[in-house]
Design a protein around this motif. Structure first.
Motif: not given
Ligand code: NCD
Length: 316
Positions: A53-56, A103-105, A133-138, A173-176, A228-232, A268-272
């Motif tokens: 949602t938010r990144t796009r 790109i998100r993949h 990785e998720h460089p723009t988030q960092a 977590s790529r954010v981490a 960090l979100r639990i990436q279920a 928190h990067p979201g989604p929470m």
């Protein structure tokens, strides 16, 4: 800058330049007319093979505020679901004249493949690849920290001396990962706190201390605590007994929120998952930067698109 694939290979100077440009972009966003002519005539493709949602929408807003044409391409409903390969998709985008591809993949390394394959000339921006990785988030996280700490005097500054604790599902977590590299490059001391089952198998070479006890970490008075979100969706096994047990030991609940120093920043990067890794009170407290992170994300992505599309590329 030709591509933005990871923060691991980003120098301190390049990172600070990007954050400074993002500040200039943020200033333009206070004007009544937010749109700049900078990328008029350029085409930015948002290529999303994973939900977002938010990144796009953040990349979309960033590109539009720079007057680029934006094409949103999500794998669902495209020929990708008919089995078209990344190569064919890339060649299609090349044929359409894409200048940048965001790109998100789900596969770690997909943006790198796109950038080095020769299938496409566009600048590639990694918007999250698998668990890599998720460089723009960092970058937006670093921007948010720098702004909270240095206020209007933040240009040119790094994060020297700050202590940042990342908590939770580091394994997926790529954010981490992006934050570990970037925040360290910017001078911060980073530590990880997570259940033993959610620590990556191989952290050799990671410039971090690893702990398992959140209360102990809070007693250490960190300047920043990033949940960090639990990436279920990335979990095929049971990594902890149940969510109650998880939040009791690793969640930022109201009790722990009360024990933080008043100056500690909660991120928190979201989604929470409210009530799991973070309580509603913690997420909505004045210490929380969750909404600032979203706002800053647009400025940071404007800076990234600008640096990729208007600088070296035009000269070349
Ligand atoms: C992150 C992601 O997709 O990696 N979200 C985001 O980009 N805002 C973090 C997450 O999904 O937990």
């Amino acid at each position: 800058m030709r591509h933005l694939l990871s923060t691991r290979d980003l120098s301190r100077d390049a990172a600070i330049e990007l954050l400074d440009v993002a500040e200039d972009m943020a200033d333009t966003q206070l004007r009544e007319v937010k749109k700049l002519p900078t990328l008029r005539g350029k085409t930015v493709v948002n290529l999303f093979f994973e939900d977002s949602t938010r990144t796009r929408i953040s990349f979309e807003a960033a590109a539009k505020r720079l007057s680029a044409d934006v094409i949103n391409f999500s794998a669902k409903g495209s020929s990708v679901s008919k089995g078209e390969s990344l190569k064919d998709t890339a060649q299609t985008l090349q044929a359409m004249g894409a200048d940048a591809v965001v790109i998100r993949h789900p596969a770690s390394g997909a943006p790198q493949t796109l950038a080095t394959s020769g299938w496409i000339d566009a600048g590639i921006l990694n918007a999250g690849d698998g668990t890599h990785e998720h460089p723009t988030q960092a970058l937006l996280d670093a921007y948010t920290i720098r702004k909270r700490v240095h206020g209007s005097a933040s240009r040119g500054k790094d994060l020297d001396g700050l202590r940042v604790t990342l908590v939770g599902d580091v394994l997926h977590s790529r954010v981490a990962r992006s934050n570990v590299w970037l925040l360290t490059t910017l001078g911060a001391t980073v530590s990880l706190v997570s259940p033993p089952t959610l620590v990556p198998v191989n952290t050799t070479g990671w410039p971090v201390a690893i702990g398992y006890d959140l209360d102990e970490a809070i007693e250490g008075k960190p300047d920043v605590i990033m949940m960090l979100r639990i990436q279920a969706e990335r979990m095929r096994d049971a990594f902890f007994p149940n969510s109650r047990e998880y939040s009791k030991r690793w969640g930022l609940d109201d009790g722990r929120l009360g024990k933080l120093q008043a100056t500690t920043i909660v991120m928190h990067p979201g989604p929470m998952n409210r009530g799991l890794e973070i309580s509603a009170a913690a997420a909505d407290s004045p210490q929380s930067t969750v909404r600032e992170q979203v706002t800053n994300g647009v400025s940071v992505r404007m800076a990234a698109l600008y640096l990729l599309l208007s600088g070296d590329r035009e000269d070349a």
